[in-house]
Design a protein around this motif. Structure first.
Motif, PDB file in Angstrom:
ATOM      1  N   ILE A   5       0.876  -1.236  -0.209  1.00  0.00           N
ATOM      2  CA  ILE A   5       0.012  -0.156  -0.034  1.00  0.00           C
ATOM      3  C   ILE A   5       0.852   1.138   0.001  1.00  0.00           C
ATOM      4  O   ILE A   5       1.879   1.244   0.914  1.00  0.00           O
ATOM      5  CB  ILE A   5      -0.757   0.199   1.332  1.00  0.00           C
ATOM      6  N   THR A   7       0.400   5.167   0.162  1.00  0.00           N
ATOM      7  CA  THR A   7      -0.592   6.201   0.894  1.00  0.00           C
ATOM      8  C   THR A   7      -0.251   7.544   0.827  1.00  0.00           C
ATOM      9  O   THR A   7       0.971   7.766   1.419  1.00  0.00           O
ATOM     10  CB  THR A   7      -1.311   5.478   2.050  1.00  0.00           C
ATOM     11  N   LEU A  11      -1.910   5.611   7.606  1.00  0.00           N
ATOM     12  CA  LEU A  11      -3.013   5.136   7.654  1.00  0.00           C
ATOM     13  C   LEU A  11      -3.054   4.705   9.132  1.00  0.00           C
ATOM     14  O   LEU A  11      -2.102   4.406   9.724  1.00  0.00           O
ATOM     15  CB  LEU A  11      -3.020   3.549   7.069  1.00  0.00           C
ATOM     16  N   GLN A  15      -7.919   1.758   9.835  1.00  0.00           N
ATOM     17  CA  GLN A  15      -7.859   1.683   8.407  1.00  0.00           C
ATOM     18  C   GLN A  15      -7.182   0.509   7.819  1.00  0.00           C
ATOM     19  O   GLN A  15      -7.584  -0.258   6.730  1.00  0.00           O
ATOM     20  CB  GLN A  15      -7.304   3.029   8.011  1.00  0.00           C
ATOM     21  N   ARG A  18      -8.865  -2.627   8.048  1.00  0.00           N
ATOM     22  CA  ARG A  18     -10.117  -2.758   7.318  1.00  0.00           C
ATOM     23  C   ARG A  18      -9.714  -3.067   5.674  1.00  0.00           C
ATOM     24  O   ARG A  18     -10.273  -3.968   4.956  1.00  0.00           O
ATOM     25  CB  ARG A  18     -10.925  -1.387   7.364  1.00  0.00           C
ATOM     26  N   LEU A  19      -8.739  -2.293   5.398  1.00  0.00           N
ATOM     27  CA  LEU A  19      -8.358  -2.653   4.054  1.00  0.00           C
ATOM     28  C   LEU A  19      -7.826  -4.141   3.948  1.00  0.00           C
ATOM     29  O   LEU A  19      -7.998  -4.591   2.921  1.00  0.00           O
ATOM     30  CB  LEU A  19      -7.019  -1.570   3.701  1.00  0.00           C
ATOM     31  N   THR A  20      -7.111  -4.548   4.950  1.00  0.00           N
ATOM     32  CA  THR A  20      -6.592  -6.114   4.859  1.00  0.00           C
ATOM     33  C   THR A  20      -7.735  -7.130   4.925  1.00  0.00           C
ATOM     34  O   THR A  20      -7.917  -7.819   4.283  1.00  0.00           O
ATOM     35  CB  THR A  20      -5.777  -6.316   5.963  1.00  0.00           C
ATOM     36  N   PHE A  23      -9.866  -6.524   1.125  1.00  0.00           N
ATOM     37  CA  PHE A  23      -8.818  -7.205   0.004  1.00  0.00           C
ATOM     38  C   PHE A  23      -8.840  -8.859   0.226  1.00  0.00           C
ATOM     39  O   PHE A  23      -8.942  -9.537  -0.531  1.00  0.00           O
ATOM     40  CB  PHE A  23      -7.465  -6.716  -0.106  1.00  0.00           C
ATOM     41  N   VAL A  47      -2.863   0.332  -4.184  1.00  0.00           N
ATOM     42  CA  VAL A  47      -2.676  -0.905  -3.442  1.00  0.00           C
ATOM     43  C   VAL A  47      -2.262  -2.121  -4.709  1.00  0.00           C
ATOM     44  O   VAL A  47      -2.790  -2.172  -5.703  1.00  0.00           O
ATOM     45  CB  VAL A  47      -4.118  -1.452  -2.926  1.00  0.00           C
ATOM     46  N   TYR A  56      -6.614   4.686  -6.133  1.00  0.00           N
ATOM     47  CA  TYR A  56      -7.344   5.321  -5.561  1.00  0.00           C
ATOM     48  C   TYR A  56      -6.887   6.657  -5.101  1.00  0.00           C
ATOM     49  O   TYR A  56      -6.678   6.965  -3.839  1.00  0.00           O
ATOM     50  CB  TYR A  56      -8.291   4.780  -4.495  1.00  0.00           C
TER      51      TYR A  56
END
Length: 71
Positions: A5, A7, A11, A15, A18-20, A23, A47, A56
């Motif tokens: 990631i 960014t 993060l 966060q 949640r991303l982990t 995905f 990502v 994104y």
């Protein structure tokens, strides 16, 4: 599976969790992310998992918009 990631801003732990979770669920395999801060993205994140890039971020959206306007 290893993921990366990039960014624009740091993060939080929640966060990243949640991303982990998202995905890992979508790809049906646990993802172990390495996180790198990349202020040049302006806002958002990139990502990369298994050679696939999910973008994104504002920088890439601006580039895409400029390309559409010049074609």
């Amino acid at each position: 599976m290893k993921g990366f990631i990039r960014t624009a801003y740091p993060l939080t732990e929640s966060q990243l969790a949640r991303l982990t979770a998202v995905f890992s669920s979508k790809l049906h395999t646990p993802i172990d992310f390495q996180v790198e801060q990349a202020p040049e993205l302006l806002c958002g994140l990139e990502v990369t998992i298994g050679g696939r890039l999910y973008e994104y971020n504002v920088k890439d959206q601006l580039i895409d918009a400029m390309q559409l306007m010049t074609t």
